[in-house]
Design an enzyme around this catalytic site. Structure first.
Site, PDB file in Angstrom:
ATOM      1  N   HIS A 178       8.138  -5.406   0.218  1.00 14.05           N
ATOM      2  CA  HIS A 178       8.686  -4.539   1.141  1.00 14.05           C
ATOM      3  C   HIS A 178       7.628  -5.424   2.349  1.00 14.05           C
ATOM      4  O   HIS A 178       6.355  -6.504   1.431  1.00 14.05           O
ATOM      5  CB  HIS A 178       7.642  -3.922   0.844  1.00 14.05           C
ATOM      6  CG  HIS A 178       8.625  -2.042   1.280  1.00 14.05           C
ATOM      7  ND1 HIS A 178       8.811  -1.305   0.481  1.00 14.05           N
ATOM      8  CD2 HIS A 178       9.850  -2.406   1.900  1.00 14.05           C
ATOM      9  CE1 HIS A 178       9.668   0.124   0.538  1.00 14.05           C
ATOM     10  NE2 HIS A 178      10.487  -0.989   1.552  1.00 14.05           N
ATOM     11  N   CYS A 278       1.291   1.854   0.244  1.00 10.50           N
ATOM     12  CA  CYS A 278       2.220   2.550   0.230  1.00 10.50           C
ATOM     13  C   CYS A 278       2.525   4.121   0.790  1.00 10.50           C
ATOM     14  O   CYS A 278       3.710   4.731   0.525  1.00 10.50           O
ATOM     15  CB  CYS A 278       3.514   2.352  -0.888  1.00 10.50           C
ATOM     16  SG  CYS A 278       3.637   0.792  -1.525  1.00 10.50           S
TER      17      CYS A 278
HETATM   18  N1  ARG Z   1       9.855   2.527  -5.661  1.00  9.32           N
HETATM   19  C1  ARG Z   1       9.969   2.647  -4.108  1.00  9.32           C
HETATM   20  C2  ARG Z   1      11.179   1.742  -3.822  1.00  9.32           C
HETATM   21  O1  ARG Z   1      10.860   0.955  -3.746  1.00  9.32           O
HETATM   22  C3  ARG Z   1       8.146   1.927  -3.682  1.00  9.32           C
HETATM   23  C4  ARG Z   1       8.419   2.044  -2.336  1.00  9.32           C
HETATM   24  C5  ARG Z   1       6.974   1.237  -1.820  1.00  9.32           C
HETATM   25  N2  ARG Z   1       6.298   1.560  -0.522  1.00  9.32           N
HETATM   26  C6  ARG Z   1       6.014   0.879   0.137  1.00  9.32           C
HETATM   27  N3  ARG Z   1       5.539   0.333   1.722  1.00  9.32           N
HETATM   28  N4  ARG Z   1       5.689  -0.759   0.024  1.00  9.32           N
HETATM   29  O2  ARG Z   1      11.304   1.503  -2.964  1.00  9.32           O
END
Ligand code: ARG
Length: 285
Positions: A178, A278
């Site tokens: 991300h 996150c």
């Molecule tokens: N386990 C989640 C996923 O893989 C974590 C998300 C993390 N969020 C972020 N904004 N980077 O989607």
């Protein structure tokens, strides 16, 4: 011959601006599937510890004077604590999420309902995108990640819905799946100071590194160890920068740049592949 020296950088006074955040409690948080390289379903999550860490984050924001609205977690959606992924908001508009992985897709509806209950005008998306996980909102533009989760069609759609130009950036390392783990926004550029970011070049394609260097000349490029400690997954109000406590190099650098580091321990959430940012959706100005 000219011996003109470059003008000294104007010293910027950092200023905090009150923020409005939306968050989802960790009572359902777990790691039961693996959709990023950090997730290992065989490693146990300590949910009591996760909840305590999450409340410390809420209390930290509130003690800094920010508003935090708390949404109801949905049973069976263990990643919903990562509220940043549910939508992206800029001004009075909100663009909803459409998750890449089926395990997270039902979260999107809960975010739409919650944001509408706050009076937000939410547009449902046609294209795959993971909200503020891949969209970082600045005063005059939006930085948008692609490569793992969010499609470039969604970048165009977000620009139309939110009314701000979008800059596409290509992520190439799956550990930085991300954009919000590869760039930290220190100043969104709404006040007197220009927009300011810290980022990890190793997360980006060569051409996207060039784009970032052109847009933010002389910007701070952090070490791999700070990036891997989730240090870029930070939340700044323009002065106070809430960041994971293991990113010690970043904390030092922040002080040198006039910011105030506010380290928090969110280690339990690293098991899910996330940290401070996150867990935090911002209803951006
Ligand atoms: N386990 C989640 C996923 O893989 C974590 C998300 C993390 N969020 C972020 N904004 N980077 O989607």
């Amino acid at each position: 011959m000219s011996d003109t020296l470059p003008a000294p950088a104007r010293s910027v006074t950092r200023r905090a601006r009150p923020r409005h955040y939306a968050m989802c409690p960790a009572s359902e948080f777990d790691v039961v599937y693996a959709i990023n390289p950090w997730m290992d379903p065989s490693a146990a999550v300590d949910r009591d510890r996760a909840q305590a860490q999450w409340w410390t984050l809420v209390d930290t924001y509130r003690s800094l004077g920010h508003r935090v609205d708390v949404m109801a977690p949905v049973p069976g959606l263990p990643d919903m604590v990562f509220a940043a992924n549910g939508a992206v908001s800029a001004g009075d508009r909100t663009y909803g999420a459409a998750f890449a992985h089926p395990q997270r897709q039902p979260e999107a509806h809960a975010h739409v309902d919650f944001l509408r209950s706050l009076g937000r005008d939410v547009t449902r998306p046609r294209h795959t995108n993971e909200g503020e996980g891949d969209f970082l909102v600045l005063a005059d533009r939006i930085l948008a990640g692609t490569g793992f989760r969010t499609s470039t069609d969604a970048h165009d759609e977000a620009a139309a819905v939110l009314g701000r130009p979008v800059v596409t950036l290509e992520l190439v390392d799956p550990r930085f799946y991300h954009l919000d783990v590869a760039i930290g926004v220190l100043d969104d550029g709404h006040g007197d100071a220009p927009a300011d970011i810290v980022w990890f070049p190793g997360a980006f394609s060569e051409s996207s590194r060039a784009v970032l260097r052109a847009l933010f000349p002389g910007s701070w490029e952090c070490s791999a160890s700070d990036a891997l400690a989730f240090g870029l997954n930070l939340v700044s109000d323009g002065l106070n920068v809430v960041l994971p406590h293991r990113a010690t190099g970043l904390a030092e650098g922040l002080t040198a740049r006039g910011y105030r580091p506010v380290p928090v321990d969110l280690d339990e959430f690293v098991k899910g592949g996330g940290s401070v940012k996150c867990c935090t959706a911002e209803l951006h100005a």
